[in-house]
Write a protein that holds these residues in place. Sequence first.
Motif, PDB file in Angstrom:
ATOM      1  N   SER A  41       0.995  -1.206   0.139  1.00 44.17           N
ATOM      2  CA  SER A  41       0.010   0.066   0.055  1.00 44.17           C
ATOM      3  C   SER A  41       0.881   1.268  -0.005  1.00 44.17           C
ATOM      4  O   SER A  41       2.089   1.422   0.363  1.00 44.17           O
ATOM      5  N   VAL A  42       0.552   2.418  -0.560  1.00 41.08           N
ATOM      6  CA  VAL A  42       0.960   3.566  -0.824  1.00 41.08           C
ATOM      7  C   VAL A  42       0.193   4.650   0.066  1.00 41.08           C
ATOM      8  O   VAL A  42       0.925   5.508   0.930  1.00 41.08           O
ATOM      9  N   SER A  43      -0.961   4.932  -0.126  1.00 42.10           N
ATOM     10  CA  SER A  43      -1.680   5.934   0.213  1.00 42.10           C
ATOM     11  C   SER A  43      -3.276   5.637   0.307  1.00 42.10           C
ATOM     12  O   SER A  43      -3.761   4.767  -0.442  1.00 42.10           O
ATOM     13  N   LEU A  44      -3.791   6.187   1.557  1.00 44.29           N
ATOM     14  CA  LEU A  44      -5.235   5.858   1.471  1.00 44.29           C
ATOM     15  C   LEU A  44      -6.183   6.994   1.082  1.00 44.29           C
ATOM     16  O   LEU A  44      -7.205   6.950   0.607  1.00 44.29           O
ATOM     17  N   ASP A  45      -5.580   8.097   0.674  1.00 44.32           N
ATOM     18  CA  ASP A  45      -6.229   9.631   0.201  1.00 44.32           C
ATOM     19  C   ASP A  45      -5.313  10.176  -0.789  1.00 44.32           C
ATOM     20  O   ASP A  45      -4.367  11.001  -0.134  1.00 44.32           O
ATOM     21  N   PRO A  46      -5.178   9.836  -1.940  1.00 44.92           N
ATOM     22  CA  PRO A  46      -6.100   8.990  -2.687  1.00 44.92           C
ATOM     23  C   PRO A  46      -5.596   7.714  -2.660  1.00 44.92           C
ATOM     24  O   PRO A  46      -4.296   7.056  -2.213  1.00 44.92           O
ATOM     25  N   PRO A  47      -6.551   6.686  -2.718  1.00 42.28           N
ATOM     26  CA  PRO A  47      -5.983   5.142  -2.488  1.00 42.28           C
ATOM     27  C   PRO A  47      -5.035   4.871  -3.872  1.00 42.28           C
ATOM     28  O   PRO A  47      -5.333   4.714  -4.866  1.00 42.28           O
ATOM     29  N   MET A  48      -3.891   4.310  -3.315  1.00 44.03           N
ATOM     30  CA  MET A  48      -2.808   3.951  -4.061  1.00 44.03           C
ATOM     31  C   MET A  48      -2.012   2.700  -3.714  1.00 44.03           C
ATOM     32  O   MET A  48      -1.933   2.463  -2.571  1.00 44.03           O
TER      33      MET A  48
END
Length: 163
Positions: A41-48
């Motif tokens: 996972s990289v980011s929740l916001d934005p989901p990446m």
Amino acid sequence: MMTHHRDFRAALGRFATGVTIVTTLDGDGRPVGLTANSFNSVSLDPPMVLWSLARTSRNLAIFERATHYAINVLASDQRALSDRFARPVENRFAGVDWRAGLGGVPVLDGVTAVFECSHATRVQGGDHIVFLGQVEAFDARDREPLLYHGGRYATPCYAPALP
């Protein structure tokens, strides 16, 4: 201090990972897929999310041109599927159940999770290319995941819940 590629690889193998099959379509609309455990996972916001592919992969050009791909997180009973997509097989999708996801990319049946992504960017990282994807859709099932640790498949052994 690192002395050999083999030793470095063995040290990396001490980190347990999930097993995925990353899928897309080639320029003629044919399904393409490969086994990868380089997912994160990289980011929740934005989901990446991200995954990486060796620069020597015969599928590199296909994924570099892809506008969409799906990251299919395998369940513990899908070891044979992982092996199939990790080896040179003429038609990896023969007899494999899947549906068309966003952009038409294959979403495999029976996985524990899937992340359908649009291509965001890619970064060169040594002998690999790191692909960052914007998650456009996802799904998850309560299935035991297939893990990879120390150069072999594994399944989780869950600790008792804390009181």
